[in-house]
Design an enzyme around this catalytic site. Structure first.
Site, PDB file in Angstrom:
ATOM      1  N   THR A 177      37.816  63.638-107.623  1.00  0.00           N
ATOM      2  CA  THR A 177      38.672  62.729-106.715  1.00  0.00           C
ATOM      3  C   THR A 177      38.727  61.454-107.360  1.00  0.00           C
ATOM      4  O   THR A 177      37.911  61.058-108.353  1.00  0.00           O
ATOM      5  CB  THR A 177      37.921  62.853-105.222  1.00  0.00           C
ATOM      6  OG1 THR A 177      37.871  63.966-104.786  1.00  0.00           O
ATOM      7  CG2 THR A 177      38.137  61.563-104.447  1.00  0.00           C
ATOM      8  N   ARG A 205      42.106  71.287 -93.459  1.00  0.00           N
ATOM      9  CA  ARG A 205      40.779  70.243 -93.421  1.00  0.00           C
ATOM     10  C   ARG A 205      41.219  68.853 -93.941  1.00  0.00           C
ATOM     11  O   ARG A 205      41.955  69.013 -95.091  1.00  0.00           O
ATOM     12  CB  ARG A 205      39.708  71.084 -94.158  1.00  0.00           C
ATOM     13  CG  ARG A 205      38.481  70.125 -94.259  1.00  0.00           C
ATOM     14  CD  ARG A 205      38.503  69.462 -95.668  1.00  0.00           C
ATOM     15  NE  ARG A 205      37.254  68.715 -95.949  1.00  0.00           N
ATOM     16  CZ  ARG A 205      37.115  68.028 -96.987  1.00  0.00           C
ATOM     17  NH1 ARG A 205      38.079  67.723 -97.714  1.00  0.00           N
ATOM     18  NH2 ARG A 205      36.031  67.164 -97.091  1.00  0.00           N
ATOM     19  N   VAL A 206      41.030  67.761 -93.282  1.00  0.00           N
ATOM     20  CA  VAL A 206      41.198  66.671 -93.864  1.00  0.00           C
ATOM     21  C   VAL A 206      39.706  66.066 -93.989  1.00  0.00           C
ATOM     22  O   VAL A 206      38.998  65.842 -93.201  1.00  0.00           O
ATOM     23  CB  VAL A 206      41.876  65.772 -92.649  1.00  0.00           C
ATOM     24  CG1 VAL A 206      42.066  64.307 -93.336  1.00  0.00           C
ATOM     25  CG2 VAL A 206      43.384  66.391 -92.723  1.00  0.00           C
ATOM     26  N   GLY A 207      39.461  65.300 -95.262  1.00  0.00           N
ATOM     27  CA  GLY A 207      38.231  64.726 -95.491  1.00  0.00           C
ATOM     28  C   GLY A 207      38.432  63.197 -95.247  1.00  0.00           C
ATOM     29  O   GLY A 207      39.079  62.767 -94.244  1.00  0.00           O
ATOM     30  N   ASP A 208      37.582  62.664 -95.949  1.00  0.00           N
ATOM     31  CA  ASP A 208      37.297  61.076 -95.686  1.00  0.00           C
ATOM     32  C   ASP A 208      38.391  60.365 -96.316  1.00  0.00           C
ATOM     33  O   ASP A 208      38.685  59.050 -95.728  1.00  0.00           O
ATOM     34  CB  ASP A 208      35.832  60.599 -96.330  1.00  0.00           C
ATOM     35  CG  ASP A 208      35.633  60.862 -97.915  1.00  0.00           C
ATOM     36  OD1 ASP A 208      36.174  61.919 -98.304  1.00  0.00           O
ATOM     37  OD2 ASP A 208      35.370  60.035 -98.579  1.00  0.00           O
ATOM     38  N   THR A 228      33.820  58.646-103.132  1.00  0.00           N
ATOM     39  CA  THR A 228      34.013  60.186-103.481  1.00  0.00           C
ATOM     40  C   THR A 228      32.774  60.904-102.909  1.00  0.00           C
ATOM     41  O   THR A 228      31.715  60.458-103.235  1.00  0.00           O
ATOM     42  CB  THR A 228      34.285  60.346-105.121  1.00  0.00           C
ATOM     43  OG1 THR A 228      34.172  61.589-105.253  1.00  0.00           O
ATOM     44  CG2 THR A 228      33.204  59.469-105.713  1.00  0.00           C
ATOM     45  N   GLY A 229      33.003  62.296-102.713  1.00  0.00           N
ATOM     46  CA  GLY A 229      32.016  63.079-102.260  1.00  0.00           C
ATOM     47  C   GLY A 229      32.279  63.996-101.192  1.00  0.00           C
ATOM     48  O   GLY A 229      33.435  64.157-100.783  1.00  0.00           O
ATOM     49  N   GLY A 231      33.482  64.836 -97.866  1.00  0.00           N
ATOM     50  CA  GLY A 231      34.244  64.046 -97.030  1.00  0.00           C
ATOM     51  C   GLY A 231      33.388  63.733 -95.584  1.00  0.00           C
ATOM     52  O   GLY A 231      33.409  62.963 -94.895  1.00  0.00           O
TER      53      GLY A 231
END
Ligand code: GLY
Length: 309
Positions: A177, A205-208, A228-229, A231
């Site tokens: 990322t 799926r949606v992350g941070d 980054t990580g 989410g």
């Protein structure tokens, strides 16, 4: 306008210890240095932080080394679904896109959302239609999907897991990322983040990354943050905004705030990942709970630095 500017970029987090023994380390260092120097040229001539973070993230998206744009990781259906966002610290304008495919540079689409001004976050089909209206470059899925990503998904499926950008599966999979934060010569801050998500994550799926305050945040009154990580953990802790609040309300310097943010992430949700942060005075900081964070910075116009661990 002052002479001082600062820039930080990251290329993702995860387990990077193998890089020290592989040619991959040089490749990452070279890529980070080239992008930092290109960003420096623009900040030095007085370009705005928002333009420079978009520019740096575009370059990172175009480099298949990283999990964003070209080289994005694959979801459980073997598809690319990308998220991106950016924020302007001077006026808190923000633009974000989620779950998009085909768009060569998701961060450019997020910038159009910001510029349009009516919405902050567009997703899926609607975002793609908006990209067409904006005449952004679209690419066939072959452009995004690399052989390394196909192998990585196979390995993740075989192991029955969902993995971080740089988690160790094989040496060819240290891809991450991306993000950038900047303080320009006008004294303004901006932040941008872009990702292909997690390997083998559920489609849709949606992350941070595209969530303002979780994976990205910028406010001239505090700082600019890109994360980054995993989410979900950054979403639960609203980590980018939490770090900004540490700076603004607790009076922490950015180094202390970045560390405190990661401590909070670990203590509350056992979170894994990292952050880069710049404050209004141009001080740079990073912190991470993973063994690796690919990160480069130029503080107050000084020489460029890069760390991978
Ligand atoms: N931090 C990127 C993601 O979880 O999607």
């Amino acid at each position: 306008m002052s002479d001082s500017y600062s820039l930080m970029i990251h290329g993702g987090s995860g387990c990077l210890e193998d890089l020290k023994y592989e040619a991959g380390e040089d490749e990452f260092r070279h890529s980070i240095h080239v992008i930092l120097e290109k960003g420096r040229q623009r900040l030095a001539r007085g370009d705005r932080a928002l333009d420079v973070v978009e520019y740096c993230v575009t370059l990172l998206e175009n480099d298949p080394l990283y999990n964003a744009g070209r080289g994005s990781v694959l979801n459980a259906k073997g598809q690319v679904e990308m998220d991106a966002a950016l924020m302007n610290g001077a006026d808190l304008r923000a633009g974000a896109v989620a779950c998009i495919s085909q768009v060569k540079n998701p961060i450019a689409l997020a910038r159009h959302v910001l510029a349009h001004g009516q919405n902050v976050l567009l997703m899926g089909e609607g975002a793609l239609e908006f990209a067409k209206l904006c005449e952004l470059e679209l690419c066939h899925e072959d452009y995004f999907i690399t052989q390394a990503r196909i192998e990585q998904l196979k390995a993740a499926k075989a192991a029955g897991r969902i993995t971080l950008d740089h988690e160790r599966i094989s040496p060819s999979e240290k891809l991450g990322t991306v993000g950038a934060v900047a303080r320009d010569r006008h004294g303004d801050l901006a932040a941008a983040t872009s990702t292909g998500g997690l390997v083998n994550n559920h489609w849709g799926r949606v992350g941070d990354t595209p969530i303002i305050g979780a994976g990205v945040f910028a406010d001239n009154e505090s700082c600019a943050v890109s994360a980054t990580g995993y989410g979900e953990e950054f979403l639960r802790t609203v980590l980018a905004k939490t770090i900004a609040m540490f700076v603004q309300w607790r009076g922490m310097d950015v180094e202390t705030a970045a560390k405190a943010g990661i401590e909070y992430l670990v203590n509350r949700v056992q979170g894994e990942g990292g952050v880069i942060v710049i404050d209004g005075a141009g001080h740079c900081a990073s912190a991470q709970s993973t063994t690796g964070l690919i990160c480069g910075w130029i503080e107050h116009g000084s020489e460029a630095h890069c760390t991978l661990g």
